[in-house]
Motif scaffolding. Structure first.
Motif, PDB file in Angstrom:
ATOM      1  N   ALA A  69       5.636   6.823   2.590  1.00 50.92           N
ATOM      2  CA  ALA A  69       5.621   5.402   2.946  1.00 50.92           C
ATOM      3  C   ALA A  69       7.015   4.897   3.271  1.00 50.92           C
ATOM      4  CB  ALA A  69       5.018   4.579   1.805  1.00 50.92           C
ATOM      5  N   ARG A 106      -5.005   7.787  -4.241  1.00 52.26           N
ATOM      6  CA  ARG A 106      -6.116   7.584  -3.310  1.00 52.26           C
ATOM      7  C   ARG A 106      -5.840   8.322  -1.990  1.00 52.26           C
ATOM      8  NH1 ARG A 106      -9.569   3.342  -3.089  1.00 52.26           N
ATOM      9  NH2 ARG A 106      -8.131   1.906  -4.120  1.00 52.26           N
ATOM     10  N   HIS A 107      -4.635   8.149  -1.476  1.00 49.40           N
ATOM     11  CA  HIS A 107      -4.279   8.812  -0.215  1.00 49.40           C
ATOM     12  C   HIS A 107      -4.370  10.332  -0.362  1.00 49.40           C
ATOM     13  CE1 HIS A 107      -2.137   9.531   3.576  1.00 49.40           C
ATOM     14  NE2 HIS A 107      -1.479  10.464   2.914  1.00 49.40           N
ATOM     15  N   CYS A 108      -3.832  10.862  -1.450  1.00 49.05           N
ATOM     16  CA  CYS A 108      -3.850  12.313  -1.649  1.00 49.05           C
ATOM     17  C   CYS A 108      -5.276  12.843  -1.719  1.00 49.05           C
ATOM     18  CB  CYS A 108      -3.104  12.675  -2.928  1.00 49.05           C
ATOM     19  SG  CYS A 108      -1.326  12.378  -2.880  1.00 49.05           S
ATOM     20  N   ARG A 139       0.861  -1.191   0.000  1.00 46.22           N
ATOM     21  CA  ARG A 139       0.000   0.000   0.000  1.00 46.22           C
ATOM     22  C   ARG A 139       0.892   1.232   0.000  1.00 46.22           C
ATOM     23  NH1 ARG A 139      -5.339   0.398   2.215  1.00 46.22           N
ATOM     24  NH2 ARG A 139      -6.296   2.232   1.277  1.00 46.22           N
ATOM     25  N   ASP A 174       0.721   1.071  -7.303  1.00 44.30           N
ATOM     26  CA  ASP A 174       1.353   2.104  -6.487  1.00 44.30           C
ATOM     27  C   ASP A 174       0.839   3.492  -6.832  1.00 44.30           C
ATOM     28  OD1 ASP A 174       2.888   0.380  -4.981  1.00 44.30           O
ATOM     29  OD2 ASP A 174       4.728   0.671  -6.135  1.00 44.30           O
ATOM     30  N   LYS A 213       1.958   5.166  -0.362  1.00 39.46           N
ATOM     31  CA  LYS A 213       1.435   6.515  -0.184  1.00 39.46           C
ATOM     32  C   LYS A 213       2.615   7.451   0.057  1.00 39.46           C
ATOM     33  CE  LYS A 213       0.662   6.062   4.820  1.00 39.46           C
ATOM     34  NZ  LYS A 213      -0.339   6.134   5.913  1.00 39.46           N
ATOM     35  N   GLU A 219      -2.798   3.894  -5.491  1.00 43.64           N
ATOM     36  CA  GLU A 219      -2.891   3.992  -4.029  1.00 43.64           C
ATOM     37  C   GLU A 219      -2.325   5.307  -3.520  1.00 43.64           C
ATOM     38  OE1 GLU A 219      -4.771   2.101  -2.201  1.00 43.64           O
ATOM     39  OE2 GLU A 219      -5.227   1.122  -4.105  1.00 43.64           O
ATOM     40  N   CYS A 220      -1.288   5.812  -4.190  1.00 43.96           N
ATOM     41  CA  CYS A 220      -0.745   7.108  -3.801  1.00 43.96           C
ATOM     42  C   CYS A 220      -1.765   8.211  -4.045  1.00 43.96           C
ATOM     43  CB  CYS A 220       0.548   7.394  -4.574  1.00 43.96           C
ATOM     44  SG  CYS A 220       1.397   8.899  -4.035  1.00 43.96           S
TER      45      CYS A 220
END
Length: 337
Positions: free
Chosen positions: A200, A231-233, A195, A225, A197, A228-229
């Motif tokens: 990380a 998504r976090h942002c 996961r 990758d 981000k 998911e990055c």
């Protein structure tokens, strides 16, 4: 006890303890170390360590190295837990690469190293994984719906599930229609993270930045990758960070149309929601305090949903016209975002 365990098992003096995120670490002289619980079988570990060595040979900077105990064992009991000890690189990071550029370099350097361990091989299996997880949530939904007494969390789950089920089904449909996961080239898989981000990778000091831990490595499409990055942002409503990451990543790797479609599918799939429901119902009744924390997390997730979907949709509308001309995303559908 911690300091004694470290000296008894590794012959290292603990000069200063650190907390690296959720993990304990320490400094011994001018070297930094971090302890991680041993959760995988040894065959997983050796594959991940082999990947780490190959990445170092390819020039990827700042990859942590496994330290064996004085008996030559990889796994050692520290504070009553079976753990692995990793040493941060001694040399300074002189690459000058940003996080996004380094990730692009990792993806390019790690292509084609297919593991024989199935649990590490996630490439081309998203649809299967997602269907399994959604079926599990549907089973939870049936169980909760039949309860005579329902908690506040239960009520929220019953109320929100149809919407998130629709999001999940849309993501899976997109994965097939636009991402064409079933036709992915076998040569596009590479080393990814479970996961990823921003932030990380671990930081010990300003000279030893972006330290990569092999235990987080899996084999998948680079869209994992990147998605998911982003998504976090978007969950944090940090557009500047998302833009900075994409600009840096694309300096090292171009994002092709199919990859954008896969990124879009990942962003649409409600992974944060699914993980929260799984965590709650798998461990239901074991810790009242944790339930309260999960209820707060649920409220936060619902509060940011509209904002997340707006950010995510704009990202895809900006990129899909150049990728797939936006036809799939923009045509009328029988679902609500």
């Amino acid at each position: 006890m911690f300091e004694k365990n470290i000296y008894d098992q590794y012959g290292l003096y603990c000069d200063e303890k650190y907390q690296f995120g959720q993990y304990e670490g320490f400094r011994s002289g001018n070297r930094y170390y971090v302890l991680m619980p041993s959760l995988r079988r040894h065959d997983h570990l050796w594959v991940q360590l082999e990947w780490a060595e190959r990445l170092k040979v390819k020039g990827v900077p700042q990859i942590a190295e496994l330290v064996t105990d004085m008996g030559g064992n990889a796994v050692t009991r520290v504070d009553g837990v079976q753990q692995l000890l990793f040493q941060f690189p001694e040399e300074e990071d002189r690459s000058g690469l940003s996080e996004g550029e380094t990730l692009a370099m990792m993806h390019e350097s790690g292509k084609g190293w297919v593991p024989e361990v199935n649990d590490l091989h996630l490439y081309g299996h998203w649809l299967d994984f997602w269907e399994t997880r959604i079926e599990q949530l549907e089973a939870y939904h049936r169980t909760v719906d039949q309860r005579f007494q329902k908690t506040a969390f239960d009520q929220q789950f019953l109320y929100t599930f149809p919407y998130y089920l629709g999001r999940a089904e849309t993501a899976m449909q997109w994965l097939v229609e636009e991402g064409h996961e079933h036709t992915l080239s076998p040569y596009l898989g590479t080393v990814n993270h479970t996961r990823f981000k921003p932030g990380a990778w671990m930081v010990a000091d300003e000279n030893r930045t972006q330290v990569k831990l092999p235990l987080s490595f899996v084999y998948d499409h680079p869209a994992r990758d990147v998605g998911e990055c982003l998504r976090h942002c978007y969950e944090q409503d940090d557009l500047a960070l998302a833009t900075e990451f994409l600009e840096a990543y694309t300096r090292g790797q171009s994002i092709q149309p199919q990859m954008w479609a896969l990124v879009g599918a990942r962003l649409l799939f409600p992974l944060t929601y699914v993980e929260l429901m799984e965590e709650h119902y798998l461990n239901e009744g074991t810790n009242e305090g944790r339930s309260e924390v999960e209820e707060a997390q649920f409220e936060q997730l619902l509060e940011r949903e509209e904002r997340y979907m707006k950010r995510m949709s704009q990202c895809l509308l900006d990129t899909l016209p150049g990728a797939s001309e936006g036809h799939w995303f923009m045509r009328d559908r029988a679902f609500i975002y």
